[in-house]
Design a protein around this motif. Sequence first.
Motif, mmCIF file in Angstrom:
data_model
loop_
_atom_site.group_PDB
_atom_site.id
_atom_site.type_symbol
_atom_site.label_atom_id
_atom_site.label_comp_id
_atom_site.label_asym_id
_atom_site.label_seq_id
_atom_site.Cartn_x
_atom_site.Cartn_y
_atom_site.Cartn_z
ATOM 1 N N ASP A 134 0.871 -1.036 -0.190
ATOM 2 C CA ASP A 134 0.062 0.049 -0.024
ATOM 3 C C ASP A 134 0.969 1.218 0.191
ATOM 4 O O ASP A 134 1.862 1.455 1.097
ATOM 5 C CB ASP A 134 -0.813 -0.146 1.166
ATOM 6 N N HIS A 136 0.273 4.180 0.630
ATOM 7 C CA HIS A 136 0.087 5.255 1.784
ATOM 8 C C HIS A 136 0.652 4.747 2.938
ATOM 9 O O HIS A 136 1.638 5.328 3.611
ATOM 10 C CB HIS A 136 -1.296 5.403 2.217
ATOM 11 N N ASN A 137 0.816 3.482 3.379
ATOM 12 C CA ASN A 137 1.401 2.845 4.508
ATOM 13 C C ASN A 137 3.026 3.035 4.253
ATOM 14 O O ASN A 137 3.795 3.280 5.016
ATOM 15 C CB ASN A 137 1.123 1.291 4.530
ATOM 16 N N GLU A 227 0.479 -5.753 6.437
ATOM 17 C CA GLU A 227 -0.982 -6.209 7.521
ATOM 18 C C GLU A 227 -1.581 -7.198 7.210
ATOM 19 O O GLU A 227 -1.888 -7.467 6.055
ATOM 20 C CB GLU A 227 -1.734 -4.852 7.357
ATOM 21 N N ASN A 255 -1.329 -0.483 13.109
ATOM 22 C CA ASN A 255 -1.059 -0.633 11.504
ATOM 23 C C ASN A 255 0.430 -0.666 11.329
ATOM 24 O O ASN A 255 1.151 -0.241 12.188
ATOM 25 C CB ASN A 255 -1.894 0.345 10.636
ATOM 26 N N SER A 257 2.619 0.977 9.555
ATOM 27 C CA SER A 257 3.317 2.289 9.646
ATOM 28 C C SER A 257 3.460 2.973 11.099
ATOM 29 O O SER A 257 4.626 3.367 11.526
ATOM 30 C CB SER A 257 2.466 3.357 8.794
#
Length: 281
Positions: A134, A136-137, A227, A255, A257
């Motif tokens: 991902d 964003h992560n 994740e 999560n 991050s």
Amino acid sequence: MNERPPHTPKRPSRPFRSGGASQRRERPAGRPFGEWPEDVAILYGWHSVAEALRNPRRKLRRLMATENAMKRLVEEAVPLPFQPEIVRPSEIDRLLEPDAVHQGLLVECDPLRSPSLAEAAENDLILVLDQITDPHNVGAIVRSAAALKVGAIVTTARHSPAATGVLAKAASGGLEHVPFCFVGNLARALEEMKNSGVQVVGLDSEGSADLVDTPLRAPVALVLGAEGKGLRQLTRQTCDTLARIDLPGAIVSLNVSNAAVLALHIARRAIASKTAETTSK
């Protein structure tokens, strides 16, 4: 979540039109936003672009800025390698996804050089990502890695997002400070790092001890999995040790991050403590 694509679609063939002080690109029919060839990285947003402009290793090809963004660049003495194209916000909007927050800045540039695995292993703190896809992560992880002085991020060339666009925006300039080392086989790369003296610690909920209580010494590589899936079996087997992060609250998981920044902080403190202990002897 997507795999890192082998290439991105080529730039639309429709040429630019000159339009007063700016240059406009027509939105290609059937495409929601602009697309670039694989050898071009796209950065947008204040922190991403400002840090790229301050980075002498970045080779910039094009800079678009609104009048307000240009004024801020000048006020904050951000170096400009060439005169930006002054455009309206809508000119940048049409090149990006609808929800992209560009703050009046967009850069086309070359991707940064990726260090070799041997070069990455020379750092005291290394982060390894096992198929975290991902953007964003990964971007948030890069930002934390830059804050905690991670020397390199090691990940596979496949099953990882490209270091551009959404990831770069989420990294908030961190891409300019933490290089990505791309490898073909992660387990083999971990073995090579171990052979060069790197301690390899995997983060896993089933780890034998809390990371705080795990003896850490530089150079150390922390390995994080995606994740849900966590570390792959071969990755787990290749690590020197597996450690967990114990949490005192009602919610006992983070999560990836957030887990990354906590683990990196623990490791950085352990390295500093070891260094101080060695210096005092």
